[in-house]
Design a protein around this motif. Structure first.
Motif, PDB file in Angstrom:
ATOM      1  N   MET A 109       0.833  -1.188   0.094  1.00 15.36           N
ATOM      2  CA  MET A 109       0.115  -0.269  -0.073  1.00 15.36           C
ATOM      3  C   MET A 109       1.009   1.416  -0.005  1.00 15.36           C
ATOM      4  N   GLN A 110       0.655   2.104  -0.847  1.00 16.24           N
ATOM      5  CA  GLN A 110       1.601   3.200  -1.147  1.00 16.24           C
ATOM      6  C   GLN A 110       0.757   4.455  -1.690  1.00 16.24           C
ATOM      7  N   GLN A 111       0.822   5.578  -1.208  1.00 22.04           N
ATOM      8  CA  GLN A 111       0.127   6.647  -1.772  1.00 22.04           C
ATOM      9  C   GLN A 111       0.692   7.033  -3.104  1.00 22.04           C
ATOM     10  N   ARG A 112       0.087   7.826  -3.976  1.00 22.69           N
ATOM     11  CA  ARG A 112       0.615   8.338  -5.261  1.00 22.69           C
ATOM     12  C   ARG A 112       2.017   8.819  -5.212  1.00 22.69           C
ATOM     13  N   ASP A 113       2.068   9.785  -3.893  1.00 20.30           N
ATOM     14  CA  ASP A 113       3.335  10.292  -3.794  1.00 20.30           C
ATOM     15  C   ASP A 113       4.371   9.498  -2.903  1.00 20.30           C
ATOM     16  N   GLY A 114       4.075   8.201  -2.913  1.00 19.04           N
ATOM     17  CA  GLY A 114       4.859   7.525  -2.310  1.00 19.04           C
ATOM     18  C   GLY A 114       4.950   7.361  -0.511  1.00 19.04           C
ATOM     19  N   GLN A 115       4.143   8.197  -0.246  1.00 16.94           N
ATOM     20  CA  GLN A 115       4.056   8.241   1.302  1.00 16.94           C
ATOM     21  C   GLN A 115       3.321   7.023   1.763  1.00 16.94           C
ATOM     22  N   ALA A 116       3.554   6.663   3.173  1.00 19.18           N
ATOM     23  CA  ALA A 116       2.984   5.570   3.709  1.00 19.18           C
ATOM     24  C   ALA A 116       1.321   6.021   4.094  1.00 19.18           C
ATOM     25  N   VAL A 117       0.473   4.879   3.669  1.00 18.55           N
ATOM     26  CA  VAL A 117      -0.743   5.315   4.147  1.00 18.55           C
ATOM     27  C   VAL A 117      -1.166   5.256   5.715  1.00 18.55           C
ATOM     28  N   PRO A 118      -1.858   6.366   5.984  1.00 17.07           N
ATOM     29  CA  PRO A 118      -1.906   6.224   7.493  1.00 17.07           C
ATOM     30  C   PRO A 118      -2.714   5.434   8.065  1.00 17.07           C
ATOM     31  N   CYS A 119      -2.184   4.796   9.196  1.00 20.75           N
ATOM     32  CA  CYS A 119      -2.786   3.768   9.777  1.00 20.75           C
ATOM     33  C   CYS A 119      -2.868   3.915  11.331  1.00 20.75           C
ATOM     34  N   ILE A 120      -3.943   3.565  11.887  1.00 13.75           N
ATOM     35  CA  ILE A 120      -4.161   3.601  13.332  1.00 13.75           C
ATOM     36  C   ILE A 120      -4.229   2.254  13.774  1.00 13.75           C
ATOM     37  N   LEU A 121      -3.581   1.995  15.053  1.00 15.00           N
ATOM     38  CA  LEU A 121      -3.735   0.771  15.847  1.00 15.00           C
ATOM     39  C   LEU A 121      -4.811   0.507  17.039  1.00 15.00           C
ATOM     40  N   LEU A 122      -5.718  -0.152  16.802  1.00 17.12           N
ATOM     41  CA  LEU A 122      -6.875  -0.268  17.751  1.00 17.12           C
ATOM     42  C   LEU A 122      -6.588  -1.392  18.758  1.00 17.12           C
ATOM     43  N   ALA A 123      -6.754  -1.272  19.997  1.00 10.93           N
ATOM     44  CA  ALA A 123      -6.494  -2.100  21.119  1.00 10.93           C
ATOM     45  C   ALA A 123      -8.083  -2.389  21.322  1.00 10.93           C
ATOM     46  N   ASN A 124      -8.700  -3.526  20.754  1.00  7.64           N
ATOM     47  CA  ASN A 124      -9.963  -3.402  21.244  1.00  7.64           C
ATOM     48  C   ASN A 124     -10.534  -4.395  22.388  1.00  7.64           C
ATOM     49  N   LYS A 125     -11.692  -4.589  22.667  1.00 12.19           N
ATOM     50  CA  LYS A 125     -12.147  -5.342  23.590  1.00 12.19           C
ATOM     51  C   LYS A 125     -11.611  -4.761  25.075  1.00 12.19           C
ATOM     52  N   CYS A 126     -11.103  -3.383  25.176  1.00 14.68           N
ATOM     53  CA  CYS A 126     -10.748  -3.093  26.362  1.00 14.68           C
ATOM     54  C   CYS A 126     -11.628  -3.060  27.744  1.00 14.68           C
ATOM     55  N   ASP A 127     -12.897  -3.410  27.265  1.00 23.52           N
ATOM     56  CA  ASP A 127     -13.939  -3.568  28.271  1.00 23.52           C
ATOM     57  C   ASP A 127     -13.807  -4.879  29.283  1.00 23.52           C
ATOM     58  N   LEU A 128     -12.637  -5.753  28.487  1.00 28.84           N
ATOM     59  CA  LEU A 128     -12.457  -6.899  29.258  1.00 28.84           C
ATOM     60  C   LEU A 128     -11.637  -6.926  30.346  1.00 28.84           C
ATOM     61  N   GLY A 129     -10.789  -5.882  30.618  1.00 27.57           N
ATOM     62  CA  GLY A 129     -10.101  -5.500  31.624  1.00 27.57           C
ATOM     63  C   GLY A 129      -8.736  -6.319  31.789  1.00 27.57           C
ATOM     64  N   GLU A 130      -8.773  -7.311  31.323  1.00 24.36           N
ATOM     65  CA  GLU A 130      -7.588  -8.180  31.329  1.00 24.36           C
ATOM     66  C   GLU A 130      -6.685  -8.103  30.115  1.00 24.36           C
ATOM     67  N   TRP A 131      -5.581  -7.443  30.528  1.00 24.95           N
ATOM     68  CA  TRP A 131      -4.699  -7.095  29.301  1.00 24.95           C
ATOM     69  C   TRP A 131      -3.780  -8.439  29.145  1.00 24.95           C
ATOM     70  N   ALA A 132      -3.567  -8.866  27.952  1.00 26.80           N
ATOM     71  CA  ALA A 132      -2.456  -9.962  27.740  1.00 26.80           C
ATOM     72  C   ALA A 132      -1.199  -9.337  27.611  1.00 26.80           C
ATOM     73  N   ILE A 133      -1.058  -8.033  27.236  1.00 23.74           N
ATOM     74  CA  ILE A 133       0.050  -7.511  26.894  1.00 23.74           C
ATOM     75  C   ILE A 133       0.323  -6.116  27.580  1.00 23.74           C
ATOM     76  N   GLY A 134       1.495  -5.548  27.727  1.00 23.97           N
ATOM     77  CA  GLY A 134       1.726  -4.429  28.477  1.00 23.97           C
ATOM     78  C   GLY A 134       1.379  -3.223  27.696  1.00 23.97           C
ATOM     79  N   GLN A 135       0.831  -2.175  28.171  1.00 20.65           N
ATOM     80  CA  GLN A 135       0.732  -1.100  27.377  1.00 20.65           C
ATOM     81  C   GLN A 135       1.784  -0.063  26.720  1.00 20.65           C
ATOM     82  N   THR A 136       2.959  -0.296  27.677  1.00 22.01           N
ATOM     83  CA  THR A 136       3.941  -0.009  27.145  1.00 22.01           C
ATOM     84  C   THR A 136       4.450  -0.542  25.922  1.00 22.01           C
ATOM     85  N   GLU A 137       4.340  -1.688  25.879  1.00 15.53           N
ATOM     86  CA  GLU A 137       4.926  -2.583  24.582  1.00 15.53           C
ATOM     87  C   GLU A 137       3.812  -2.281  23.372  1.00 15.53           C
ATOM     88  N   VAL A 138       2.730  -1.922  23.541  1.00 17.89           N
ATOM     89  CA  VAL A 138       1.911  -1.462  22.597  1.00 17.89           C
ATOM     90  C   VAL A 138       2.169  -0.119  22.077  1.00 17.89           C
TER      91      VAL A 138
END
Ligand code: GDP
Ligand code: MG
Length: 176
Positions: A109-138
């Motif tokens: 995936m590349q934009q016409r000008d060669g720039q990377a396409v903007p991408c956002i990382l979503l940490a879903n199901k945060c209602d579950l409370g139990e995180w299997a990974i550290g937030q600093t790692e994310v």
């Protein structure tokens, strides 16, 4: 005069992280606990009045089934303006697999000008409370892999859904 924008936005990530639920919540304002494994690609269209002079059409592409292979075809990525990459906070594998997802995105995936396409990382199901990974790692992963940022979401409790999309839209508008 009103300007119209059309953005193709992808939502990717491992099976069962909540991608389809996210699209349903965002577009139809509903949440269902029933998992429906569709096959193919689902499209959802959302029309927004972004400002007095700007109307946006967001075409949300939801993969269905093929994400088992953790890789999508170039056709799927073609002309995408933005991307949501989702994992499930209660499943570390879905987080570690984001590395592969991001590489797949960046290589296809590349934009016409060669720039990377903007991408956002979503940490879903945060209602579950139990995180299997550290937030600093994310946090570190998000910075090292050139995401525009990351955000906790709960599709179930309707947390940060609109906000996540707004952050992405802002970034897409800057580059439009
Ligand atoms: P997809 O395979 O990534 O499209 O995932 P789905 O949207 O089909 O969701 C998989 C399962 O996770 C379903 O049972 C959803 O109800 C559930 N789910 C989705 N989002 C959330 C959330 O924020 N919290 C919780 N607890 N469950 C969720
Ligand atoms: Mg799905």
């Amino acid at each position: 005069m009103v300007s119209n924008f059309l953005f193709k936005v992808l939502i990717v990530g491992d099976p069962l992280v909540g991608k389809t639920s996210f699209v349903q919540r965002y577009v139809n304002k509903t949440f269902s606990k029933h998992y429906r494994a569709t096959v193919g690609v689902d499209f959802a269209l959302k029309v927004l009045r972004w400002s007095d002079t700007e109307t946006l059409r967001l075409q949300l592409w939801d993969v269905a089934g093929q994400e088992r292979f953790a890789s999508m075809t170039r056709l799927y990525y073609k002309d995408a303006a933005g991307c949501l990459l989702m994992f499930d906070v209660s499943s570390s594998n879905t987080f570690y697999n984001c590395i592969g997802w991001k590489q797949d995105l960046d290589s296809k995936m590349q934009q016409r000008d060669g720039q990377a396409v903007p991408c956002i990382l979503l940490a879903n199901k945060c209602d579950l409370g139990e995180w299997a990974i550290g937030q600093t790692e994310v946090d570190q992963f998000s910075r090292e892999h050139n995401f525009i940022g990351w955000m906790e979401t709960s599709v179930k409790e309707n947390r940060n859904i609109e906000k996540a999309v707004s952050v992405l839209i802002n970034e897409m508008m800057v580059r439009a």
